[in-house]
Design an enzyme around this catalytic site. Structure first.
Site, short mmCIF file in Angstrom:
data_model
loop_
_atom_site.label_atom_id
_atom_site.label_comp_id
_atom_site.label_asym_id
_atom_site.label_seq_id
_atom_site.Cartn_x
_atom_site.Cartn_y
_atom_site.Cartn_z
N ASP A 113 8.63 -1.08 2.53
CA ASP A 113 7.53 -0.42 3.23
C ASP A 113 7.54 -0.98 4.65
OD1 ASP A 113 5.36 1.09 3.83
OD2 ASP A 113 3.91 -0.12 2.72
N ARG A 181 -0.45 2.82 13.16
CA ARG A 181 0.69 3.25 12.34
C ARG A 181 1.16 4.65 12.73
NH1 ARG A 181 -1.49 2.58 6.41
NH2 ARG A 181 0.68 3.12 5.87
N LYS A 211 5.68 9.93 5.54
CA LYS A 211 4.39 9.83 4.85
C LYS A 211 3.26 10.09 5.83
CE LYS A 211 4.40 4.76 5.32
NZ LYS A 211 4.56 3.49 4.62
N HIS A 212 2.07 10.37 5.38
CA HIS A 212 1.56 10.54 4.01
C HIS A 212 1.24 12.02 3.86
CE1 HIS A 212 0.56 6.42 5.34
NE2 HIS A 212 0.80 6.06 4.08
N HIS A 224 -6.45 3.12 0.29
CA HIS A 224 -6.26 1.93 -0.53
C HIS A 224 -7.55 1.61 -1.30
CE1 HIS A 224 -3.07 1.39 2.49
NE2 HIS A 224 -2.43 0.73 1.55
N ASP A 298 2.60 7.89 -3.10
CA ASP A 298 2.14 6.66 -2.50
C ASP A 298 1.85 5.71 -3.67
OD1 ASP A 298 1.34 4.77 -0.68
OD2 ASP A 298 -0.14 6.04 0.31
#
Length: 993
Positions: A113, A181, A211-212, A224, A298
């Site tokens: 990752d 990110r 991603k995502h 998360h 994920d």
């Protein structure tokens, strides 16, 4: 088996009316060889092994027994197909990887990752910028090169898959999980950057996984911790969130990760994550968009993947259409649940086998058919290569963004006329940013921490009122804008540098609007800080463009370009130099240190306006009392001639105060009537005047009645116990004449020779008379003479009506930001910063530290034409770059191009010398002060204390070596016998070829 395999392939190739895009790695593989390997592996696999291939577990890279037993259970019991490692160190992860691969009958996928490379998960690896900083870079070929380098490092680590790039379009200022990110807010720009990164990864055999999907950029929650929602219409999703993914897929990349997001425009089932949605994964991603590569969930252990108690997330993910189950919370339980779902007909065995086959195909593509264990020997060295260091530096330098530059204040100019301070908010004074600032000028450093008291904060702001320019760096989002800061921005020239998310600038809106400049550094990393500082001073130009909008301040795409005006700092590769070959310098220096040729030194190399090597070695003395650092200051000795006196001469020439054919006696009247009255200035500069090499002026101050016999002897004896040089011993039982020497400063005795050592102010007349009375040799013949430059200094002072040291400071060094370049350094810096030279037990009877080593210069108060200048390598390089730039530095003209060319290009017709400069002896390597590779155009000088500098205009090259080889005694000439200085120069030429 062949029939089943053919049927599976047919199922994958059926087109449902939408274009199908086969990933390029799959399209380009030798399918016959691939199918042969896949068939052989698949046919030999058990039922459990085929199911297990779909599981990629998360693992701790620890080699302790408990962790290894857990991981071995995953390999042996549920036959996992891959591993995603948590944070750890590279060597341990490599060792664990090797053990797992050895235990697994089918080679494992090892994944990372690593959105910004290995350092996201592995310690002590190259720290590349995060995506938002990369989003500021205009040159996408650098992003592709970055992808290649990450892939190279992955291959070194036995990693086959990188869960990158992040293609989320960050359009939500309050997004708690994406932010840095994301490459930015513009969908096409995000696609461009992500595709470039993916292209780099896959060109080197590492699978990229974007991603995502379908897009996590406009959420206010963290998947998360919960299930974020995206309530946009399908039209909006199609034009923004989905656009980067579609372009990525159509460009033929291998992997997509589905996100834990609730998107009712695609699947209205309440609280169903996109990762577990058939409408998202199969209907949209695979059928409508046509993605044929590997589809990863994920991490299924995330809260956003929570399902009803009656549903298993891994089963749901497979039903949705995912190929790989990433990081389930309970792998063994989920493995059992998938088997039961197959047995109950909920999941199709044919579909599971088809997914297994696809995974095996990609294992073949990444080379697992020829698996080799990771070589852990020198692994860290291979990972942290010079190229990786350059690339990290390059990406940072290209990303720094200037958002505001009122009146073109940046790069800063007229340093000699401005007092500058640096204030760090949320970081310590002396951080990397302020350290780099201080390489450009003398900057006062201040800081305000999170826990600073109101009184301490007010004290800092009171002190800042004494400065003209305040460079304020913001390193945290936890300290808000304050009233004193707003007040400061209104009355001072304030330059901001933010090392935070760009969005945080909105909290400083009031003072930003009043500030003169704003520099965006994006991240609070050493490299971001260093290159932001370089932009402020012009070491590099600003090229970045803001990748996101800052509400109320700046739109995405904002960026003011600035120019490079001063020396910058970069890795050798930036100028095409070989970093490994430059490392030879360290081995040569180490030899000198081991042989005690010198106790310590500084070596600097600059090329094409970039300092690419600047290292300090050893100690101040052989007792190792203090380590040499980049701010340590050395006595330049005769190198002062070309970096001090000659500058002043060139200034006077530039102002047409003299011509080279003028007589020196026209400007030094005491020479009139002597045998030296007809000497020309050109003869003095070429060392062809006939003047003797040196004169021991100190002899005039010695009481000849205080001793009998000679001061000198060629052998050590009871009368001459002190070694002076390699061939001479001296006595020190003599006294000085009290009317010429005093141990205290007092009226008439203000000329300081050394500590508690002053000579009469009238002694300068004695010096002049000694020169007038000295022997004159044959004119036109080369004889190196310090007297030539002593006279040139007298000439300059008479012409310019100013002491030479003050002239050089005011007209050159202060403006250059070269504050370490100075005569009489004890007046402006601490003794501890100055490297000692000789323990002089003869003339001054003390260790010389901060007092010039050369006796002739010492008896002139430390300021002489032949010696007296002190410097560190960094600031001396600024003077030399001024020569290379033909009189320009920092955007200011100090000397005319014509004057610079005359003095740096002229050469004596009868010797190797230039006009004040030394030069290589072409064709006579034994007598040349330079390496054989140095071209004839090189100019520079050496110094008796163990110094040298050489400037090469053909290669735009500067080389500086500073040492104190005369410590503790000038009798030590190992620096010369070992040929250290020319050998280092030779290594430099080999590194740049």
């Amino acid at each position: 088996m062949k029939k089943i395999y053919f049927w599976v392939l047919c199922c994958f190739c059926v087109c449902s009316g939408w274009a199908q895009t086969e990933p390029a790695l799959m399209a380009n593989v030798d399918k016959e060889k691939m199918n042969h390997w896949v068939d052989s592996v698949f046919d030999a696999m058990s039922y459990d092994e085929r199911i297990g291939q779909l599981f990629m577990v998360i693992a701790e890279p620890k080699s302790d027994m408990r962790n290894m037993q857990k991981l071995m259970r995953y390999v042996n019991e549920i036959k996992v197909g891959g591993v995603l490692f948590h944070k750890g160190n590279p060597v341990t992860q490599a060792e664990v990887t090797n053990r797992l691969q050895k235990a697994s009958r089918v080679p494992l996928f090892i994944s990372l990752d690593g959105e910004w490379g290995l350092s996201m998960r592995l310690s002590n690896t190259t720290r590349f910028p995060k995506n938002m900083m990369l989003g500021a870079i205009e040159d996408n070929t650098l992003i592709e090169e970055y992808g290649k380098e990450v892939a190279r490092q992955c291959r070194e680590m036995g990693i086959h898959i990188n869960f990158a790039p992040d293609l989320d379009v960050n359009s939500n200022v309050d997004n708690p999980v994406i932010g840095l990110r994301s490459f930015g807010e513009n969908p096409d720009m995000v696609a461009d950057k992500g595709i470039a990164y993916a292209r780099g990864l896959e060109s080197k055999g590492v699978l990229s996984v974007s991603k995502h999907f379908p897009g996590h950029g406009d959420t206010s929650d963290d998947s998360h911790k919960t299930l974020p929602s995206v309530f946009h219409s399908m039209a909006r999703l199609d034009s923004v969130e989905l656009l980067p993914f579609k372009r990525y897929i159509y460009d033929g990349f291998s992997g997509v990760m589905t996100g834990h997001l609730y998107i009712p425009a695609i699947d209205k089932t309440p609280n169903r994550p996109a990762s577990l949605s058939h409408a998202v994964v199969t209907d949209l991603l695979k059928e409508k968009i046509g993605f044929q590569g590997l589809c990863f969930t994920d991490a299924l252990a995330m809260k956003g993947a929570t399902t009803k108690k009656t549903d298993n997330p891994s089963v749901m993910a497979l039903l949705a259409g995912n190929d790989v189950l990433l990081a389930p919370a309970a792998p063994i339980n989920d493995f059992t649940a998938v088997k039961e779902a197959i047995n109950e007909g909920i999941l199709s065995l044919e579909e599971i086998e088809a997914k297994c086959i696809k995974i095996l195909q990609y294992k073949y593509i990444v080379g697992l058919n020829q698996y080799r264990p990771i070589d852990t020997q020198d692994l860290m060295k291979r990972l942290n290569s010079p190229h990786a260091a350059w690339l990290a530096a390059k990406l940072n330098s290209e990303a720094i963004t200037v958002l505001k530059n009122t009146s073109d204040i940046l790069p800063l100019k007229q340093l000699g006329k401005k007092k500058i301070a640096a204030l760090a908010i949320g970081d310590d004074a002396g951080n990397e940013f302020q350290t780099m600032l201080n390489r450009y000028d003398s900057i006062a450093s201040f800081s305000i921490g999170r826990n600073a008291s109101a009184a301490a904060i007010q004290k800092v702001y009171n002190q800042l009122n004494n400065y003209d320019i305040i460079i304020c760096s913001v390193h945290t989002v936890r300290i808000p804008e304050s009233l004193p800061l707003r007040q400061l921005s209104a009355k001072k020239e304030l330059v901001y540098a933010f090392f935070t998310l760009p969005y945080f600038c909105k909290d400083y809106k009031n003072s930003i609007q009043k500030a003169k400049a704003l520099v965006m550094g994006y991240e609070n990393t050493p490299l971001a800080q260093e290159y932001a500082a370089q932009v402020i001073f012009g070491g590099i130009g600003a090229k970045g463009k803001l990748p996101v909008s800052i509400p109320g301040l700046y739109y995405s795409g904002t960026g003011v370009f600035t120019e490079k005006t001063r020396l910058g700092y970069h890795e050798p590769e930036e100028v095409g130099a070989n970093a490994v070959r430059l490392d030879v310098i360290e081995s040569i220096v180490s030899e000198g240190l081991e042989e005690k040729a010198f106790p310590g030194c500084q070596v600097l190399v600059a090329k094409d306006g970039m300092i690419i090597y600047d290292k300090s070695f050893g100690y101040y003395d052989f007792d190792k009392s203090r380590i040499v650092t980049e701010t340590s200051v050395y006595d330049l000795a005769s190198a002062s001639k070309a970096s001090g006196t000659l500058l002043a001469v060139m200034k006077a020439y530039d102002e047409k105060k003299f011509t080279l054919n003028n007589k020196i006696a026209d400007f030094v009247p005491a020479l009139k009537g002597s045998n030296k009255q007809d000497l020309s200035i050109k003869e003095l500069l070429y060392h062809q005047s006939g003047l003797i090499s040196s004169i021991n002026f100190y002899l005039k101050a010695i009481d000849k009645d205080s001793y009998t016999g000679s001061l000198y002897s060629n052998a050590k004896n009871a009368v001459h116990p002190i070694r002076f040089d390699a061939k001479t011993y001296v006595r020190n039982d003599f006294s000085y004449l009290p009317d010429l020497v005093s141990d205290k400063k007092k009226p008439g005795f203000t000329t300081e020779v050394a500590r508690n050592f002053y000579v009469s102010d009238s002694f300068k007349d004695s010096i002049m008379q000694s020169i007038v009375d000295s022997r004159l040799g044959k004119r036109g013949k080369y004889v190196y003479s310090c007297i030539n430059f002593i006279l040139l200094k007298m000439m300059v002072e008479n012409l310019m009506d100013k002491p030479m040291d003050r002239l050089l400071h005011d007209d050159f060094y202060a403006g250059l930001g070269a504050w370490h370049v100075t005569y009489t350094p004890l007046k402006i810096m601490d003794t501890l910063q100055i490297v000692p030279t000789e323990d002089d037990r003869f003339v001054r009877r003390q260790l010389l530290r901060g007092y010039v080593h050369d006796e002739a210069a010492a008896f002139q108060g430390g300021v002489s034409g032949n010696a007296g200048l002190f410097s560190n390598a960094n600031d001396l390089a600024k003077v030399l770059q001024l020569f290379l730039n033909q009189g320009v530095y920092g955007g200011e003209q100090y000397l005319s191009m014509e004057t610079c060319r005359l003095f740096t290009q002229s050469k004596s017709p009868t010797s190797r010398r230039g006009l004040g400069f030394d030069k290589p002896a072409i064709g006579s390597p034994q007598s040349s002060p330079c390496a054989p590779q140095a071209p004839a155009s090189v100019y520079g000088h050496t110094g008796f204390t163990g110094t040298c500098f050489w400037v090469d205009p053909e290669n735009q090259l500067i080389y500086i070596f500073l040492s104190n080889r005369v410590n503790p005694s000038r009798a030590n000439n190992k620096l010369g016998s070992l040929n250290i200085r020319p050998r280092i120069q030779e290594a430099i030429y080999k590194a740049i070829k």
